[in-house]
Design an enzyme around this catalytic site. Structure first.
Site, PDB file in Angstrom:
ATOM      1  N   GLU A  11       0.833  -1.213   0.000  1.00 48.35           N
ATOM      2  CA  GLU A  11       0.000   0.000   0.000  1.00 48.35           C
ATOM      3  C   GLU A  11       0.868   1.264   0.000  1.00 48.35           C
ATOM      4  O   GLU A  11       0.483   2.287  -0.582  1.00 48.35           O
ATOM      5  CB  GLU A  11      -0.924  -0.003   1.232  1.00 48.35           C
ATOM      6  CG  GLU A  11      -1.958  -1.118   1.191  1.00 48.35           C
ATOM      7  CD  GLU A  11      -2.676  -1.325   2.518  1.00 48.35           C
ATOM      8  OE1 GLU A  11      -3.838  -1.793   2.491  1.00 48.35           O
ATOM      9  OE2 GLU A  11      -2.094  -1.053   3.599  1.00 48.35           O
ATOM     10  N   GLY A  77     -12.192  -4.635   2.387  1.00 51.42           N
ATOM     11  CA  GLY A  77     -13.259  -5.490   1.871  1.00 51.42           C
ATOM     12  C   GLY A  77     -14.544  -4.690   1.813  1.00 51.42           C
ATOM     13  O   GLY A  77     -14.821  -3.874   2.695  1.00 51.42           O
ATOM     14  N   ILE A 151     -12.022 -10.795   7.067  1.00 52.49           N
ATOM     15  CA  ILE A 151     -13.412 -11.261   6.935  1.00 52.49           C
ATOM     16  C   ILE A 151     -13.630 -11.869   5.552  1.00 52.49           C
ATOM     17  O   ILE A 151     -13.424 -11.217   4.530  1.00 52.49           O
ATOM     18  CB  ILE A 151     -14.407 -10.090   7.180  1.00 52.49           C
ATOM     19  CG1 ILE A 151     -14.155  -9.428   8.542  1.00 52.49           C
ATOM     20  CG2 ILE A 151     -15.851 -10.585   7.067  1.00 52.49           C
ATOM     21  CD1 ILE A 151     -14.334 -10.292   9.762  1.00 52.49           C
ATOM     22  N   MET A 171      -8.662  -3.761   8.869  1.00 50.63           N
ATOM     23  CA  MET A 171      -8.082  -4.231  10.121  1.00 50.63           C
ATOM     24  C   MET A 171      -7.308  -3.162  10.902  1.00 50.63           C
ATOM     25  O   MET A 171      -6.589  -3.495  11.831  1.00 50.63           O
ATOM     26  CB  MET A 171      -7.163  -5.441   9.842  1.00 50.63           C
ATOM     27  CG  MET A 171      -7.912  -6.589   9.184  1.00 50.63           C
ATOM     28  SD  MET A 171      -6.879  -8.016   8.737  1.00 50.63           S
ATOM     29  CE  MET A 171      -6.408  -8.609  10.342  1.00 50.63           C
ATOM     30  N   GLU A 172      -7.424  -1.880  10.517  1.00 48.13           N
ATOM     31  CA  GLU A 172      -6.611  -0.844  11.175  1.00 48.13           C
ATOM     32  C   GLU A 172      -7.373   0.436  11.542  1.00 48.13           C
ATOM     33  O   GLU A 172      -7.008   1.116  12.510  1.00 48.13           O
ATOM     34  CB  GLU A 172      -5.408  -0.443  10.278  1.00 48.13           C
ATOM     35  CG  GLU A 172      -4.404  -1.554  10.044  1.00 48.13           C
ATOM     36  CD  GLU A 172      -4.782  -2.485   8.888  1.00 48.13           C
ATOM     37  OE1 GLU A 172      -5.637  -2.077   8.074  1.00 48.13           O
ATOM     38  OE2 GLU A 172      -4.253  -3.602   8.815  1.00 48.13           O
ATOM     39  N   ASP A 195     -11.633  -6.710  -2.250  1.00 51.32           N
ATOM     40  CA  ASP A 195     -12.391  -7.972  -2.190  1.00 51.32           C
ATOM     41  C   ASP A 195     -13.764  -7.664  -1.616  1.00 51.32           C
ATOM     42  O   ASP A 195     -14.024  -6.541  -1.187  1.00 51.32           O
ATOM     43  CB  ASP A 195     -11.645  -8.978  -1.287  1.00 51.32           C
ATOM     44  CG  ASP A 195     -11.504  -8.455   0.138  1.00 51.32           C
ATOM     45  OD1 ASP A 195     -12.388  -8.736   0.944  1.00 51.32           O
ATOM     46  OD2 ASP A 195     -10.531  -7.722   0.425  1.00 51.32           O
TER      47      ASP A 195
HETATM   48  N1  SAH Z   1      -2.336 -11.688   2.389  1.00 53.62           N
HETATM   49  C1  SAH Z   1      -1.719 -10.831   3.383  1.00 53.62           C
HETATM   50  C2  SAH Z   1      -2.640 -10.562   4.568  1.00 53.62           C
HETATM   51  C3  SAH Z   1      -3.713  -9.562   4.240  1.00 53.62           C
HETATM   52  S1  SAH Z   1      -4.688  -9.071   5.592  1.00 53.62           S
HETATM   53  C4  SAH Z   1      -0.407 -11.487   3.805  1.00 53.62           C
HETATM   54  O1  SAH Z   1      -0.247 -12.669   3.594  1.00 53.62           O
HETATM   55  O2  SAH Z   1       0.460 -10.776   4.351  1.00 53.62           O
HETATM   56  C5  SAH Z   1      -5.737  -7.889   4.825  1.00 53.62           C
HETATM   57  C6  SAH Z   1      -5.281  -6.439   4.822  1.00 53.62           C
HETATM   58  O3  SAH Z   1      -6.088  -5.682   3.930  1.00 53.62           O
HETATM   59  C7  SAH Z   1      -5.439  -5.737   6.173  1.00 53.62           C
HETATM   60  O4  SAH Z   1      -4.435  -4.767   6.339  1.00 53.62           O
HETATM   61  C8  SAH Z   1      -6.842  -5.108   6.102  1.00 53.62           C
HETATM   62  O5  SAH Z   1      -6.863  -3.788   6.597  1.00 53.62           O
HETATM   63  C9  SAH Z   1      -7.211  -5.084   4.611  1.00 53.62           C
HETATM   64  N2  SAH Z   1      -8.388  -5.875   4.196  1.00 53.62           N
HETATM   65  C10 SAH Z   1      -8.768  -6.018   2.898  1.00 53.62           C
HETATM   66  N3  SAH Z   1      -9.836  -6.832   2.801  1.00 53.62           N
HETATM   67  C11 SAH Z   1     -10.167  -7.201   4.056  1.00 53.62           C
HETATM   68  C12 SAH Z   1     -11.190  -8.069   4.592  1.00 53.62           C
HETATM   69  N4  SAH Z   1     -12.040  -8.699   3.798  1.00 53.62           N
HETATM   70  N5  SAH Z   1     -11.236  -8.243   5.941  1.00 53.62           N
HETATM   71  C13 SAH Z   1     -10.362  -7.606   6.741  1.00 53.62           C
HETATM   72  N6  SAH Z   1      -9.369  -6.794   6.292  1.00 53.62           N
HETATM   73  C14 SAH Z   1      -9.258  -6.597   4.957  1.00 53.62           C
END
Ligand code: SAH
Length: 230
Positions: A11, A77, A151, A171-172, A195
């Site tokens: 990001e 998301g 989620i 998540m932040e 997503d």
């Molecule tokens: N694939 C990554 C982990 C991604 S976690 C790895 O392996 O390192 C998802 C990140 O994108 C988080 O920072 C959150 O803020 C955001 N995000 C996007 N879609 C999300 C969803 N459906 N639920 C929760 N956070 C989501």
């Protein structure tokens, strides 16, 4: 000093490409980039994923680097059906959907002596709306809910939608909202959809993370342009 914050390296990278980094400071197991954008002094960092990392980085940006505003850019998301992958949303307020003290009679998301919703800065949201009009880019506004969970379930997503009237999930934001409210610093939250937070979201996330991060980064840079002088 204006802080630009993200959660993930993917990001932040498209933003770093557009600015002139002057110095990189390693602090608290993280890198903080000091930069100039025209006449604006910036400090940039990605926190790593989740509310604790986000709260730590937001606090460091304010207390150590003297940030007077925090602008967040990243991916999320979608909850609202009209939000498609790549669309942009700004938060009116953020909340923590995974806070649950309901057994004591509190509403979901409530912590005593704190609050459920943390308002984002109205002036910064106005700048975003001005930029969206100028560039003819669709920009939605709504509540963004955060928790320490990715989620990927329709049931969970619908519960968050119903309980918090949220339009997007990540998540932040709830953590940065809480820190900036506590320390009295204006906060702006921008996210591009990666997503739809239901079954299959993990696959979409991996596919669209980079592109949606670029969409959010590009809009944020346009906002900095507007802040520099339109
Ligand atoms: N694939 C990554 C982990 C991604 S976690 C790895 O392996 O390192 C998802 C990140 O994108 C988080 O920072 C959150 O803020 C955001 N995000 C996007 N879609 C999300 C969803 N459906 N639920 C929760 N956070 C989501």
């Amino acid at each position: 000093m204006i802080a630009i914050m993200c959660a993930m390296r993917e990001e932040l990278e498209p933003i770093l490409k557009e600015i002139e980094v002057k110095e990189v400071i390693e602090y608290a197991r993280n890198k903080y980039y000091l930069a100039k954008f025209n006449n604006l002094d910036l400090v940039l960092a990605y926190s790593k994923i989740g509310k604790v990392n986000a709260a730590t980085t937001a606090s460091v940006l304010i207390e150590k680097f003297g940030a007077k505003k925090i602008l967040f850019s990243g991916v999320a998301g979608a909850i609202d059906a009209d939000l498609k992958i790549g669309d942009l949303i700004i938060a009116t307020k953020t909340t923590q959907h995974d806070v649950d003290l309901t057994v004591f009679g509190y509403e979901p998301g409530f912590i005593p002596e704190s609050k459920v919703f943390f308002e984002c800065d109205e002036n910064l949201n106005q700048i975003a709306k001005k930029v969206s009009k100028k560039l003819n880019i669709k920009l939605k506004e709504g509540i963004i809910a955060s928790g320490d969970q990715f989620i990927h379930s329709k049931e969970k997503k619908e519960w968050i939608a119903k309980t918090f009237n949220a339009s997007a999930i990540e998540m932040e934001g709830g953590a940065v909202g809480c820190v900036t409210w506590t320390l009295g610093v204006p906060f702006f939250m921008l996210r591009s959809i990666s997503d739809t937070a239901q079954e299959g979201a993990g696959v979409d996330f991996d596919e669209f993370l980079e592109e949606s991060s670029r969409v959010s980064a590009k809009f944020l840079i346009a906002m900095l342009d507007e802040m520099v002088g339109g």
